[in-house]
Design an enzyme around this catalytic site. Structure first.
Site, PDB file in Angstrom:
ATOM      1  N   ASP A   1       0.873  -1.181   0.000  1.00 33.90           N
ATOM      2  CA  ASP A   1       0.000   0.000   0.000  1.00 33.90           C
ATOM      3  C   ASP A   1       0.911   1.232   0.000  1.00 33.90           C
ATOM      4  OD1 ASP A   1      -3.263   0.130   1.124  1.00 33.90           O
ATOM      5  OD2 ASP A   1      -2.153   1.986   0.789  1.00 33.90           O
TER       6      ASP A   1
ATOM      7  N   LYS B   1     -11.036   5.903  -5.663  1.00 37.81           N
ATOM      8  CA  LYS B   1     -12.440   5.478  -5.852  1.00 37.81           C
ATOM      9  C   LYS B   1     -13.473   6.591  -5.766  1.00 37.81           C
ATOM     10  CE  LYS B   1     -13.147   4.234  -1.024  1.00 37.81           C
ATOM     11  NZ  LYS B   1     -13.764   3.359  -0.061  1.00 37.81           N
TER      12      LYS B   1
ATOM     13  N   SER C   1     -15.935  -2.657 -10.699  1.00 41.01           N
ATOM     14  CA  SER C   1     -17.094  -2.023 -10.058  1.00 41.01           C
ATOM     15  C   SER C   1     -18.336  -2.160 -10.927  1.00 41.01           C
ATOM     16  CB  SER C   1     -16.771  -0.542  -9.863  1.00 41.01           C
ATOM     17  OG  SER C   1     -17.934   0.179  -9.564  1.00 41.01           O
TER      18      SER C   1
ATOM     19  N   TYR D   1     -14.003   7.627 -13.323  1.00 40.24           N
ATOM     20  CA  TYR D   1     -13.631   6.496 -12.461  1.00 40.24           C
ATOM     21  C   TYR D   1     -14.039   5.174 -13.117  1.00 40.24           C
ATOM     22  CZ  TYR D   1     -14.342   3.122  -8.640  1.00 40.24           C
ATOM     23  OH  TYR D   1     -14.357   1.986  -7.866  1.00 40.24           O
TER      24      TYR D   1
ATOM     25  N   LYS E   1     -11.944   1.700 -14.691  1.00 39.93           N
ATOM     26  CA  LYS E   1     -12.201   0.296 -14.302  1.00 39.93           C
ATOM     27  C   LYS E   1     -12.425  -0.563 -15.555  1.00 39.93           C
ATOM     28  CE  LYS E   1     -11.780   0.506  -9.916  1.00 39.93           C
ATOM     29  NZ  LYS E   1     -10.738  -0.219  -9.227  1.00 39.93           N
TER      30      LYS E   1
ATOM     31  N   ASN F   1     -19.404   8.782   0.305  1.00 43.94           N
ATOM     32  CA  ASN F   1     -20.304   7.631   0.230  1.00 43.94           C
ATOM     33  C   ASN F   1     -21.282   7.618   1.396  1.00 43.94           C
ATOM     34  OD1 ASN F   1     -17.431   6.193  -1.015  1.00 43.94           O
ATOM     35  ND2 ASN F   1     -19.264   6.356  -2.256  1.00 43.94           N
TER      36      ASN F   1
ATOM     37  N   ARG G   1     -27.818  14.192  -7.041  1.00 41.77           N
ATOM     38  CA  ARG G   1     -26.375  14.326  -7.254  1.00 41.77           C
ATOM     39  C   ARG G   1     -26.091  14.011  -8.725  1.00 41.77           C
ATOM     40  NH1 ARG G   1     -22.387  10.587  -3.668  1.00 41.77           N
ATOM     41  NH2 ARG G   1     -23.312   8.971  -4.961  1.00 41.77           N
TER      42      ARG G   1
ATOM     43  N   GLY H   1     -24.928  12.641 -12.029  1.00 42.57           N
ATOM     44  CA  GLY H   1     -24.370  11.339 -12.436  1.00 42.57           C
ATOM     45  C   GLY H   1     -24.975  10.150 -11.711  1.00 42.57           C
TER      46      GLY H   1
HETATM   47  P1  NAD Z   1      -9.735   2.250  -0.119  1.00 44.50           P
HETATM   48  O1  NAD Z   1      -9.407   3.645  -0.537  1.00 44.50           O
HETATM   49  O2  NAD Z   1     -10.156   2.028   1.281  1.00 44.50           O
HETATM   50  O3  NAD Z   1      -8.484   1.294  -0.407  1.00 44.50           O
HETATM   51  C1  NAD Z   1      -7.611   1.482  -1.500  1.00 44.50           C
HETATM   52  C2  NAD Z   1      -6.192   1.346  -0.969  1.00 44.50           C
HETATM   53  O4  NAD Z   1      -5.291   1.557  -2.069  1.00 44.50           O
HETATM   54  C3  NAD Z   1      -5.860   2.399   0.092  1.00 44.50           C
HETATM   55  O5  NAD Z   1      -5.285   1.774   1.221  1.00 44.50           O
HETATM   56  C4  NAD Z   1      -4.855   3.325  -0.600  1.00 44.50           C
HETATM   57  O6  NAD Z   1      -3.909   3.860   0.298  1.00 44.50           O
HETATM   58  C5  NAD Z   1      -4.228   2.392  -1.626  1.00 44.50           C
HETATM   59  N1  NAD Z   1      -3.692   3.102  -2.791  1.00 44.50           N
HETATM   60  C6  NAD Z   1      -4.255   4.138  -3.468  1.00 44.50           C
HETATM   61  N2  NAD Z   1      -3.438   4.523  -4.476  1.00 44.50           N
HETATM   62  C7  NAD Z   1      -2.357   3.707  -4.438  1.00 44.50           C
HETATM   63  C8  NAD Z   1      -1.163   3.614  -5.214  1.00 44.50           C
HETATM   64  N3  NAD Z   1      -0.941   4.460  -6.214  1.00 44.50           N
HETATM   65  N4  NAD Z   1      -0.260   2.666  -4.882  1.00 44.50           N
HETATM   66  C9  NAD Z   1      -0.479   1.813  -3.862  1.00 44.50           C
HETATM   67  N5  NAD Z   1      -1.571   1.860  -3.081  1.00 44.50           N
HETATM   68  C10 NAD Z   1      -2.508   2.794  -3.371  1.00 44.50           C
HETATM   69  O7  NAD Z   1     -10.807   1.687  -1.143  1.00 44.50           O
HETATM   70  P2  NAD Z   1     -11.661   0.358  -1.073  1.00 44.50           P
HETATM   71  O8  NAD Z   1     -13.060   0.738  -0.825  1.00 44.50           O
HETATM   72  O9  NAD Z   1     -10.987  -0.617  -0.209  1.00 44.50           O
HETATM   73  O10 NAD Z   1     -11.569  -0.103  -2.595  1.00 44.50           O
HETATM   74  C11 NAD Z   1     -10.652  -1.088  -3.031  1.00 44.50           C
HETATM   75  C12 NAD Z   1     -10.808  -1.264  -4.538  1.00 44.50           C
HETATM   76  O11 NAD Z   1     -12.140  -1.635  -4.826  1.00 44.50           O
HETATM   77  C13 NAD Z   1     -10.535   0.011  -5.334  1.00 44.50           C
HETATM   78  O12 NAD Z   1      -9.845  -0.347  -6.516  1.00 44.50           O
HETATM   79  C14 NAD Z   1     -11.926   0.526  -5.657  1.00 44.50           C
HETATM   80  O13 NAD Z   1     -11.952   1.265  -6.839  1.00 44.50           O
HETATM   81  C15 NAD Z   1     -12.696  -0.771  -5.812  1.00 44.50           C
HETATM   82  N6  NAD Z   1     -14.138  -0.618  -5.552  1.00 44.50           N
HETATM   83  C16 NAD Z   1     -14.563  -0.083  -4.362  1.00 44.50           C
HETATM   84  C17 NAD Z   1     -15.935   0.061  -4.132  1.00 44.50           C
HETATM   85  C18 NAD Z   1     -16.444   0.667  -2.848  1.00 44.50           C
HETATM   86  O14 NAD Z   1     -17.609   1.067  -2.825  1.00 44.50           O
HETATM   87  N7  NAD Z   1     -15.667   0.742  -1.781  1.00 44.50           N
HETATM   88  C19 NAD Z   1     -16.851  -0.344  -5.098  1.00 44.50           C
HETATM   89  C20 NAD Z   1     -16.377  -0.896  -6.294  1.00 44.50           C
HETATM   90  C21 NAD Z   1     -15.010  -1.028  -6.505  1.00 44.50           C
HETATM   91  C1  UD1 Z   2     -20.404   5.028  -6.307  1.00 46.32           C
HETATM   92  C2  UD1 Z   2     -20.007   4.438  -7.632  1.00 46.32           C
HETATM   93  C3  UD1 Z   2     -19.336   3.121  -7.426  1.00 46.32           C
HETATM   94  C4  UD1 Z   2     -18.177   3.295  -6.512  1.00 46.32           C
HETATM   95  C5  UD1 Z   2     -18.712   3.776  -5.183  1.00 46.32           C
HETATM   96  C6  UD1 Z   2     -17.598   3.919  -4.178  1.00 46.32           C
HETATM   97  C7  UD1 Z   2     -21.318   4.883  -9.638  1.00 46.32           C
HETATM   98  C8  UD1 Z   2     -22.576   4.614 -10.377  1.00 46.32           C
HETATM   99  N1  UD1 Z   2     -21.171   4.262  -8.466  1.00 46.32           N
HETATM  100  O1  UD1 Z   2     -21.508   4.264  -5.846  1.00 46.32           O
HETATM  101  O2  UD1 Z   2     -18.865   2.599  -8.618  1.00 46.32           O
HETATM  102  O3  UD1 Z   2     -17.470   2.114  -6.402  1.00 46.32           O
HETATM  103  O4  UD1 Z   2     -19.346   5.032  -5.393  1.00 46.32           O
HETATM  104  O5  UD1 Z   2     -16.838   5.041  -4.429  1.00 46.32           O
HETATM  105  O6  UD1 Z   2     -20.518   5.626 -10.091  1.00 46.32           O
HETATM  106  N2  UD1 Z   2     -26.223   9.424  -1.063  1.00 46.32           N
HETATM  107  C9  UD1 Z   2     -26.944  10.399  -0.402  1.00 46.32           C
HETATM  108  N3  UD1 Z   2     -26.275  11.243   0.439  1.00 46.32           N
HETATM  109  C10 UD1 Z   2     -24.925  11.155   0.661  1.00 46.32           C
HETATM  110  C11 UD1 Z   2     -24.199  10.135  -0.017  1.00 46.32           C
HETATM  111  C12 UD1 Z   2     -24.888   9.297  -0.880  1.00 46.32           C
HETATM  112  O7  UD1 Z   2     -28.144  10.523  -0.560  1.00 46.32           O
HETATM  113  O8  UD1 Z   2     -24.371  11.968   1.418  1.00 46.32           O
HETATM  114  C13 UD1 Z   2     -26.951   8.473  -1.938  1.00 46.32           C
HETATM  115  C14 UD1 Z   2     -26.497   8.538  -3.398  1.00 46.32           C
HETATM  116  O9  UD1 Z   2     -27.281   9.445  -4.112  1.00 46.32           O
HETATM  117  C15 UD1 Z   2     -26.715   7.088  -3.845  1.00 46.32           C
HETATM  118  C16 UD1 Z   2     -26.579   6.258  -2.574  1.00 46.32           C
HETATM  119  O10 UD1 Z   2     -26.658   7.169  -1.498  1.00 46.32           O
HETATM  120  O11 UD1 Z   2     -28.014   6.947  -4.307  1.00 46.32           O
HETATM  121  C17 UD1 Z   2     -25.266   5.525  -2.514  1.00 46.32           C
HETATM  122  O12 UD1 Z   2     -24.219   6.468  -2.773  1.00 46.32           O
HETATM  123  P1  UD1 Z   2     -22.686   6.123  -2.604  1.00 46.32           P
HETATM  124  O13 UD1 Z   2     -22.446   5.467  -1.299  1.00 46.32           O
HETATM  125  O14 UD1 Z   2     -21.898   7.349  -2.921  1.00 46.32           O
HETATM  126  O15 UD1 Z   2     -22.408   5.009  -3.710  1.00 46.32           O
HETATM  127  P2  UD1 Z   2     -22.783   5.000  -5.264  1.00 46.32           P
HETATM  128  O16 UD1 Z   2     -22.899   6.351  -5.806  1.00 46.32           O
HETATM  129  O17 UD1 Z   2     -23.931   4.070  -5.431  1.00 46.32           O
END
Ligand code: NAD
Ligand code: UD1
Length: 340
Positions: A31, A84, A126, A150, A154, A201, A296, A298
């Site tokens: 990391d 992310k 994702s 983003y 992916k 999020n 929001r 998008g």
């Molecule tokens: P996170 O930010 O908690 O974890 C990502 C980790 O990658 C962090 O610890 C960060 O320090 C590290 N990192 C970032 N840039 C880096 C780099 N250049 N080199 C090395 N390490 C680096 O995110 P997460 O929620 O654990 O997500 C993990 C993966 O899953 C990501 O690729 C994200 O895009 C994907 N993903 C997450 C979600 C979600 O909602 N959390 C949904 C779909 C996909």
């Molecule tokens: C988004 C991305 C997903 C990404 C994830 C984590 C898209 C379509 N989805 O998911 O790929 O992996 O973020 O970064 O691009 N909301 C509120 N108030 C808030 C926050 C969120 O109402 O303060 C609502 C949003 O409008 C949404 C839902 O909660 O409907 C979930 O939002 P969020 O947790 O940000 O995830 P996504 O947008 O679904």
């Protein structure tokens, strides 16, 4: 088997790391601490009671990545590292391209150069690769048309992984398309703790409102075409998601032939924002003040996963309920506060 986990100290990486260590695997954890803290390493070691090898490195550093893969004779990569934030990706698409695409390419190319019999690559993709739903639930063969920068990174990684794995030998690769992971590890120590003060999020935002760090939740839109007007998502407990990775790994390990697959990891059920807020309030007996604001940019009205492929191919399905997701998120947030 020499396994590298990138982004191992992040939310999904750390929870999956725990499951892999508990299953007896020896890991190399990488990391750059961009969105995580070294304290997470201590927590992983405390929970598993095993000392870990940690490598502080950036996946963008082509030479260093090649050196690491060679030095530790890496055969399997769980690739979580990345950025992310959908919003940030729209403002800084180049940065997202560099970290998410070029960083992933360094790992894929590096693994391709390894002189080994079996190259396993499990990629964190994702649900946002699908874009506006033509048909729900999203099946893996739904058209791919991500709406934001983003999501485009992916999809680009998926295509590069597919091309590399299919045009070379000894490759077994899976792109896992996550839906919305929430919740925390049962110890209460590993959860979603974004380093920015105002989380983007939903669940981290709700948790900070519950703590009183933020005054109220803004619900983005109440006029969607859903049961109560708020957007619907497929929320999945982080521990279920972590187990999905283990199932994917077992599936690949047992295969003799080369493999490339894209697989949804979701619950297969949609919940609205209001349903999530109400469940959180009820199970944790805590009030979450909220206000409706405008949509929001998008955001998609409604999406959830088709889970047949994950069930049939991986023999995996989610076990945990929305109540358990809300309860564990709150336990985690309270523990963070105690340790501040
Ligand atoms: P996170 O930010 O908690 O974890 C990502 C980790 O990658 C962090 O610890 C960060 O320090 C590290 N990192 C970032 N840039 C880096 C780099 N250049 N080199 C090395 N390490 C680096 O995110 P997460 O929620 O654990 O997500 C993990 C993966 O899953 C990501 O690729 C994200 O895009 C994907 N993903 C997450 C979600 C979600 O909602 N959390 C949904 C779909 C996909
Ligand atoms: C988004 C991305 C997903 C990404 C994830 C984590 C898209 C379509 N989805 O998911 O790929 O992996 O973020 O970064 O691009 N909301 C509120 N108030 C808030 C926050 C969120 O109402 O303060 C609502 C949003 O409008 C949404 C839902 O909660 O409907 C979930 O939002 P969020 O947790 O940000 O995830 P996504 O947008 O679904």
């Amino acid at each position: 088997m020499n396994i590298l986990v990138t982004g191992a100290l992040g939310y999904i990486g750390s929870n999956t790391t725990i499951k892999l260590i508990e299953s007896g695997y020896k890991l190399y954890l990488l990391d750059n601490l961009h969105n995580s803290s070294i304290d997470t390493l201590n927590k992983i070691e405390k929970i598993t009671k095993k000392k870990q090898t940690f490598i502080e490195a950036d996946i963008r550093d082509h030479n260093e990545i090649n050196n690491i893969l060679k030095k530790y004779k890496i055969e399997t990569i769980f690739h979580f590292a990345g950025l992310k934030s959908v919003k940030e990706s729209e403002n800084s698409p180049e940065k997202y391209f560099e970290v998410n695409f070029e960083g992933s390419k360094n790992l894929i190319d590096g693994l391709n150069l390894q002189k080994i019999k079996k190259k396993i690559f499990i990629f964190s993709s994702s649900a946002c690769v699908y874009g506006n739903p033509k048909k729900l639930p999203y099946k893996e063969d739904h058209p791919l048309s991500p709406e934001n920068a983003y999501g485009k990174t992916k999809l680009k990684v998926e295509l590069y992984l597919k091309q590399t794995s299919l045009s070379n030998t000894n490759w077994q690769a899976i792109a896992l398309r996550y839906f919305n992971p929430i919740g925390a590890h049962s110890s209460g120590f590993l959860g979603d703790n974004p380093l920015n003060d105002t989380p983007e999020n939903l669940m981290p935002y709700i948790s900070r409102v519950a703590l009183g760090k933020l005054t109220h939740l803004e619900i983005f839109g109440s006029d969607y075409d859903t049961n109560d007007g708020t957007p619907v998502r497929d929320y999945i407990h982080i521990e279920d998601l972590a187990e999905g990775h283990l199932a994917a790994f077992n599936f690949l390990k047992n295969k003799k032939n080369d493999v490339y697959e894209e697989i949804n990891l979701g619950k297969g059920k949609g919940y609205s924002v209001l349903e999530l807020v109400e469940t959180f309030q009820k199970i944790n007996k805590i009030n979450i003040p909220y206000e409706f604001s405008k949509r929001r940019l998008g955001d998609i009205s409604k999406y959830y996963a088709d889970v047949e492929k994950s069930k049939n191919l991986l023999g995996w399905k989610t076990k945990k309920t929305l109540e358990e997701m809300c309860k564990s998120s709150w336990e985690f947030e309270k523990k963070l506060k105690e340790n501040e």
